[in-house]
Design an enzyme around this catalytic site. Structure first.
Site, short mmCIF file in Angstrom:
data_model
loop_
_atom_site.label_atom_id
_atom_site.label_comp_id
_atom_site.label_asym_id
_atom_site.label_seq_id
_atom_site.Cartn_x
_atom_site.Cartn_y
_atom_site.Cartn_z
N HIS A 74 31.66 30.44 -1.66
CA HIS A 74 32.94 29.71 -1.56
C HIS A 74 33.33 29.03 -2.87
O HIS A 74 34.46 28.65 -3.06
CB HIS A 74 32.95 28.75 -0.36
N ASP A 120 27.23 32.68 2.73
CA ASP A 120 27.82 31.92 1.62
C ASP A 120 26.91 32.01 0.38
O ASP A 120 26.21 31.06 0.04
CB ASP A 120 28.04 30.47 2.04
N GLN A 215 30.86 17.26 -1.65
CA GLN A 215 31.67 18.21 -2.39
C GLN A 215 31.24 18.28 -3.86
O GLN A 215 31.10 17.24 -4.50
CB GLN A 215 33.13 17.78 -2.31
N GLY A 216 30.99 19.48 -4.35
CA GLY A 216 30.53 19.65 -5.73
C GLY A 216 29.02 19.90 -5.80
O GLY A 216 28.50 20.27 -6.84
N ASP A 217 28.33 19.66 -4.69
CA ASP A 217 26.89 19.95 -4.63
C ASP A 217 26.63 21.36 -4.16
O ASP A 217 25.51 21.89 -4.32
CB ASP A 217 26.17 18.97 -3.69
N SER A 218 27.63 21.99 -3.56
CA SER A 218 27.47 23.36 -3.07
C SER A 218 26.95 24.27 -4.16
O SER A 218 27.32 24.13 -5.33
CB SER A 218 28.82 23.95 -2.66
C1 4AZ Z 1 31.46 21.07 -0.33
O1 4AZ Z 1 32.63 20.93 -0.07
C2 4AZ Z 1 30.45 20.44 0.56
N1 4AZ Z 1 27.87 17.39 3.50
C3 4AZ Z 1 29.11 20.67 0.34
C4 4AZ Z 1 28.17 20.10 1.17
C5 4AZ Z 1 28.57 19.29 2.18
C6 4AZ Z 1 29.92 19.03 2.40
C7 4AZ Z 1 30.86 19.61 1.57
C8 4AZ Z 1 27.55 18.69 3.08
O2 4AZ Z 1 31.10 21.71 -1.30
#
Ligand code: 4AZ
Length: 262
Positions: A74, A120, A215-218
């Site tokens: 993603h 993903d 967000q941004g840790d993905s």
């Molecule tokens: C993201 O948007 C996202 N709480 C990644 C991990 C989590 C939420 C959002 C887990 O990339």
């Protein structure tokens, strides 16, 4: 940042209890934490990379070998040209990373086909090989193959993602520990009931939220205590909310696709 944390807590706990609200208020007075409620990393995980679009951090990444980075599919949803992408490595601070241009990338062909964020995972190839440096840049290891996510184990996740939902993005790498949850355990069972989990996903976190990726840790690596790759941060409803743990890509399940595309 304190303000947005408070706002997030309120939203997260909205309509629950007075105790919850008071807890939210109390938490908002503690100093800035994060990933959400993690700590600043003091040692560089050598496999940790920052995926950048036009030199701006968008996601985490995992070094597989000197030309290959693993991330979440993603993160590449905008279908940016590879020339817009680069990978930063070797520094706890985002502004200190060494950056390598991306030559091409491959997104899992069944990404998001039937379930949101299913499969993903994506593999990036670098235009020039990484220079490995002991203790700061090097490949991740894989655990001896096992069928299932290690339920009940405490694993570690790191990232330059937001310090709170809707909050600020750090320059420093943060890290936290989360527990691998079964689909029917509190923290994961809501997603399960909603039919949002596939066998390429598992949850990790705590029933009460507390600490989480955001967000941004993905795309960042979820590793066990031997620094072996178990998952990559994928999605979650909000960040660190009660009953809504983080969801991770089950890389063991996708191992053959990853290997074939390295
Ligand atoms: C993201 O948007 C996202 N709480 C990644 C991990 C989590 C939420 C959002 C887990 O990339």
């Amino acid at each position: 940042m304190a303000w947005s944390w408070r706002r997030t807590s309120w939203r997260g706990l909205a309509g629950v209890t007075l105790v919850g609200t008071l807890l939210g208020l109390l938490s908002s007075t503690v100093p800035a934490h994060a990933i959400v409620n993690g700590t600043k990393a003091t040692r560089m995980p050598p496999y940790m990379a920052s995926l950048q679009e036009y030199r701006r951090h968008i996601c985490g990444g995992v070094i597989l070998d000197d030309r290959t980075i693993l991330t979440a599919a993603h993160c590449l949803q905008r279908q940016s040209p590879p020339s817009a992408l680069s990978v930063g490595v070797g520094s706890l601070r985002l502004d200190g990373t060494t950056n390598y241009p991306v030559e091409k990338y491959v997104v899992h062909p069944q990404y998001s086909m039937f379930v949101e964020y299913n499969n993903d995972v994506a593999v990036l190839k670098l235009a020039t090989p990484l220079t490995f440096k002991p203790g700061s840049v090097g490949p991740v290891s894989w655990p001896p193959s096992s069928g299932q996510p290690p339920y009940g184990q405490i694993l570690s996740i790191a990232g330059w993602g937001l310090l709170s939902e809707g909050g600020s993005a750090p320059n420093d790498l943060y890290t936290t520990n989360v527990m691998v949850l079964r689909n029917d355990e509190e923290g994961c069972s809501n997603y399960s009931r909603e039919g949002r989990l596939s066998d390429t996903m598992f949850c990790a976190g705590y029933p009460d939220g507390h600490t989480d990726a955001c967000q941004g840790d993905s795309g960042g690596a979820l590793v066990n205590r031997y620094n072996e790759l178990v998952g990559i941060a994928s999605w979650g409803q909000g960040c660190a909310l009660p009953g809504r743990a983080g969801v991770y890509t089950n890389v063991n399940k996708l191992y053959s696709w990853i290997k074939a595309n390295m």
